[in-house]
Design an enzyme around this catalytic site. Structure first.
Site, short mmCIF file in Angstrom:
data_model
loop_
_atom_site.label_atom_id
_atom_site.label_comp_id
_atom_site.label_asym_id
_atom_site.label_seq_id
_atom_site.Cartn_x
_atom_site.Cartn_y
_atom_site.Cartn_z
N LYS A 197 0.83 -1.21 0.00
CA LYS A 197 0.00 0.00 0.00
C LYS A 197 0.86 1.25 0.00
O LYS A 197 0.62 2.19 -0.77
CB LYS A 197 -0.93 0.01 1.21
N ASP A 205 -6.45 1.20 1.38
CA ASP A 205 -6.36 1.33 2.83
C ASP A 205 -7.68 0.87 3.44
O ASP A 205 -8.52 0.27 2.78
CB ASP A 205 -6.03 2.77 3.23
#
Length: 220
Positions: A127, A145
């Site tokens: 991420k 997220d």
């Protein structure tokens, strides 16, 4: 990818992103950083923390530190003095010093521009790497997220129960002309409108498209 998720049609997905774009044509990250290195540091700090809290900690830090060598010179105790208000500051300090050292030794003190190289740095997962690739290098990546992981299956924009599954689904379903900014729009939507506890459906610009809103109206 096999799943039982109900999904919006691709036409409705395109309509949703057309509305996001019209409402916010040029979305920007809410992390404040003067250069790519500082942005990478901020993203590492943002794990399980708010952007506002990270910006509060890094504003004075980035007046003193703008390069990896300056971070190493600051040292662990010095860095912790700046970031102690951020959760998990001990491990994050170790990651930041570790990635700073590796940037100097292997990347000429520059932030690398590939996912593999970024993920070789301490504290940088998929991420974080995707956020940096998107915000710094303008690559159409899809950082997932907690906001995207919650909002996308809920609305019907994408399917999946893991960040990787939602990322894969979004990359296959979001029209290419919206990919660069798609995660920014979805993150902001989850942060300010489609919140976890009290979604603001009455203010939502895609409520007439959203599967969650459709189901909630049916149950009323």
């Amino acid at each position: 990818m096999k799943n039982n998720f109900e999904l919006l049609s691709l036409d409705k997905v395109e309509e949703a992103f057309a509305r996001f774009q019209k409402a916010n044509p040029h979305p920007k990250p809410e992390l404040d950083a003067p250069n790519p290195y500082c942005f990478l540091v901020s993203v590492v700090l943002s794990a399980q923390a708010t952007d506002k809290g990270v910006n509060f900690a890094t504003a004075p830090l980035f007046l003193k530190v703008k390069r990896p060598d300056q971070m190493l010179a600051l040292g662990r105790d010095g860095l912790i003095g700046y970031i102690k208000s951020v959760g998990l500051y001990n491990s994050k300090a170790d990651h930041i010093l570790g990635l700073s050292k590796k940037l100097i030794e292997e990347f000429d003190s520059k932030v690398p521009s590939t996912r593999e190289e970024l993920m070789s740095l301490p504290g940088v997962g998929r991420k974080t790497a995707n956020v940096v690739l998107n915000a710094v290098f303008g690559q159409p990546t899809m950082p997932v997220d907690t906001h995207l992981l919650r909002v996308c299956p809920k609305t019907g924009l994408a399917s999946g129960t893991t960040p990787e599954q939602v990322e894969e689904s979004l990359l296959s379903r979001v029209p290419k002309n919206y990919l660069l900014n798609a995660h920014h729009w979805l993150l902001l939507h989850g942060r300010y409108t489609c919140t976890a506890r009290s979604p603001k459906c009455g203010e939502c610009i895609i409520s007439d498209i959203c599967l969650f809103y459709k189901k909630s109206k049916t149950l009323q």
